[in-house]
Write an enzyme that holds these catalytic residues in place. Structure first.
Site, PDB file in Angstrom:
ATOM      1  N   GLU A 196      -7.136  -7.306  -0.538  1.00  0.00           N
ATOM      2  CA  GLU A 196      -7.564  -7.268   0.859  1.00  0.00           C
ATOM      3  C   GLU A 196      -9.057  -6.952   0.897  1.00  0.00           C
ATOM      4  OE1 GLU A 196      -5.415  -4.677   3.464  1.00  0.00           O
ATOM      5  OE2 GLU A 196      -3.480  -5.628   3.103  1.00  0.00           O
ATOM      6  N   GLU A 211       0.834  -1.214   0.000  1.00  0.00           N
ATOM      7  CA  GLU A 211       0.000   0.000   0.000  1.00  0.00           C
ATOM      8  C   GLU A 211       0.870   1.265   0.000  1.00  0.00           C
ATOM      9  OE1 GLU A 211      -4.057  -1.531   2.178  1.00  0.00           O
ATOM     10  OE2 GLU A 211      -2.462  -0.797   3.469  1.00  0.00           O
TER      11      GLU A 211
END
Length: 639
Positions: free
Chosen positions: A266, A186
């Site tokens: 995710e 991320e």
């Protein structure tokens, strides 16, 4: 980083690849079919249905049990973070043994029939201490984390030169079960947006793992995150939960990857908890409905988490948006498997969805591990921390004119005690303050061993102190977990900057690295040595408050089953069972009220040693209750 170091690492990688001894099975491959927008496994279209599991949060004894339950739920893959600081706690000292034996975990997954999506960082977030980055990086005060900073890249390159050769033998194309590898994590949510850093990582991963290994990135569902987190040569995936429109999210992925498989790396089945906040949960019906919609689109989905586990010891992370917020010990995450690995209704609902898209293994779901209500255990007081430093800091203190940080002390986790003397007599109380909000994260303040109160980062910045000139002033400072997400991950611990009492800047400190874990691992306080040291001078009213160590034993009953410790009336602290640090308790703030005790930590035939550090105030009864179920959802807002 110097060109010589870079060349040496690339040479190392080429030698490693040339000397591979694990031959790939004929025809094994994992790749992307850009024409048909899917993955190819051995040349055939493949859709993965995966779940996240963190080996670092689960005792090794239970790895096989958890993996089997994931397999029986219908998953064909798992997603695994590798926390750098878990394996290199001290610079250049690596640990891949016992609960850190990553290759044993990969082998169990392989035997179970689960493919692996590996996420080796070097940064992982994961609500883990400092996002998996080792605290020793902060010994260089001007280091720029997660960038092309020379000092940072040198440390990263050394770590990856140790980790990735171990992982290469587990690649699917070489006979193992790793089908893809994430680069960083991320990165688009980090302020730096340093493409040179990502290019350096890409080169390292390709050098050690080969250019045919599928490398990817994962980023949040915003344009800014996808712009800064993606790089040519790394397949761009996205993450989002049940509060997101699926079509909108995947349309964003398509803007960065016009062709190739849709991937939600995710998909959030639950959420994390912070101390003092309500317990988080995500509705099972929303999870199963959205999972079915994504799978029907042909998307590849990883459920985060499938089992969360526990932040044992000091491994919890923290967030810092408007203020510092520490993550609780339980990482239950409201996941399909509980903290103790027990199947839930959410898991059963997910299995029914998966059954519509692939064959689910026949047979019953393995049951929950047995739980035991062992009842009450009484504890006796050993002494306050200020009076136990001969045991807890046998090497003695470091002297310094001004306070030193945990990192400067090379004592990265737990507690450090700062000691000086009152510069003058204070009868009416004078404010003790860290003007730069420099208490990271909590300081328990005593004068001559008598507890006077606490300072806390962002929330309790001042307190009054009384005493006589020359009295001993102690501040036991607790590291509550380094920030693991966002721009504030450069999170030093201890007393940062000056500490002022009234008009006086406090100086001439004795600084003690408090090694409770080391002392307890050597058998203290149950060994009988240094059980009780003389009462510190001036102790009187209030001597039972403040940082205090207690001990007790849980008698054996022939069984070693999972259990939970409920800390009725206790305020805040840490618990060890048979030398293992279970993590932090803070029932006075909540929402977590119990600590998980895995059965394998207990002895069925010998007394089980319990050590407890209470930081503020113990109840009059000084008892613990061992229960057969957790309590994770009571928020009191106190303390």
């Amino acid at each position: 980083m110097s060109s010589k170091v870079c060349l040496a690492i690339v040479w190392l990688a080429s030698v490693h690849l040339a000397s591979q001894t694990v031959a790939a099975s004929e025809g094994r491959s994992f790749s992307i079919d850009y024409k048909n927008n899917c993955f190819l496994k051995d040349g055939k279209p493949f859709q993965y249905i995966s779940g996240s599991i963190h080996y670092s949060r689960i005792p090794r004894y239970y790895w096989e049990d958890r993996l089997l339950k994931m397999y029986m739920a219908g998953l064909n893959a798992i997603q695994v973070y590798v926390p750098w600081n878990f394996h290199e706690p001290v610079r250049g000292v690596y640990n891949f043994q016992g609960d850190r034996d990553l290759e044993h975990f990969l082998g169990l997954a392989n035997q179970t029939g689960l493919l692996v999506i590996l996420r080796p960082g070097p940064y992982i977030c994961a609500e883990w201490e400092m996002g998996g980055l080792p605290a020793w990086l902060l010994e260089k005060p001007n280091i720029h984390l997660r960038t092309a900073d020379t000092d940072y890249l040198q440390a990263v390159s050394s770590w990856l030169a140790t980790l990735l050769p171990r992982m290469s033998r587990w690649l699917y194309s070489r006979g193992g079960n790793i089908i893809s590898v994430q680069v960083e994590n991320e990165y688009g949510s980090y302020f730096a947006c340093d493409y040179n850093y990502l290019r350096h990582l890409r080169a390292l991963f390709q050098s050690f793992l080969g250019e045919d290994t599928l490398l990817f990135t994962t980023d949040g569902n915003t344009d800014r995150e996808m712009v800064c987190g993606t790089l040519q040569g790394l397949y761009a995936t996205i993450d989002f939960g049940t509060d997101t429109n699926i079509s909108t999210a995947f349309a964003r992925q398509r803007r960065f990857e016009p062709k190739g498989p849709l991937v939600n790396s995710e998909f959030y089945t639950g959420w994390l908890d912070h101390w003092g906040d309500p317990h988080a949960s995500v509705d099972s019906n929303k999870v199963s409905k959205m999972l079915e919609e994504m799978l029907a689109m042909g998307a590849n989905v990883n459920m985060y988490m499938f089992e969360g586990g526990t932040n044992f010891g000091y491994w919890n992370g923290a967030d810092h948006d408007s203020r510092y917020r520490s993550v609780v010990t339980s990482y239950d995450y409201n996941a399909p498997l509980t903290e103790a690995g027990d199947p839930t209704d959410k898991l059963l609902a997910i299995r029914e969805v998966i059954r519509k898209f692939r064959e689910v293994p026949e047979g019953p779901m393995p049951p929950a591990t047995p739980k035991m209500e062992y009842g009450f255990v009484s504890l006796q007081r050993v002494g306050n921390v200020s009076g136990l430093l001969d045991v807890l800091t046998p090497q003695g203190p470091v002297q310094s004119h001004y306070p030193l940080t945990f990192e400067e002390m090379k004592h990265y986790y737990g507690f450090v005690l700062y000691r000086t003397k009152l510069p003058r007599t204070i009868l009416d109380g004078q404010p003790l303050i860290s003007p730069r909000n420099g208490i990271h994260d909590r300081a328990y303040v005593s004068v001559n061993g008598v507890y006077q109160g606490l300072l806390e980062r962002d929330t309790a910045l001042v307190m009054n102190v009384t005493g006589q000139e020359g009295d001993q002033l102690d501040l036991l400072v607790e590291n509550m977990g380094r920030v693991n997400f966002g721009s504030k991950i450069h999170d030093n611990k201890g007393i940062l900057g000056e500490l002022i009492l009234g008009n006086n800047v406090l100086t001439d400190w004795l600084i003690f690295s408090v090694d409770l874990d080391g002392a307890i691992s050597r058998g203290w306080p149950h060994s009988g040595e240094h059980d009780w040291l003389p009462r510190p001078p001036g102790a009187g009213p209030g001597e039972g408050a403040g940082p205090m160590v207690y001990k007790g034993t849980l008698p054996p009953n022939g069984l070693a089953w999972d259990t939970y410790i409920k800390l009725i009336g206790w305020t805040k602290g840490q618990v060890w069972v048979n030398g293992v640090n279970l993590g932090r308790y803070w029932p006075a703030r909540g929402p977590q009220q119990t600590l998980y005790v895995p059965g394998p930590l207990l002895s069925p035939t010998r007394p089980n040693n319990i050590t407890l550090l209470e930081l503020e105030a113990a109840p009059a009864h000084t008892r613990l209750l061992f229960m057969d179920r957790p309590q994770l959802n009571i928020t009191t807002g106190k303390s």
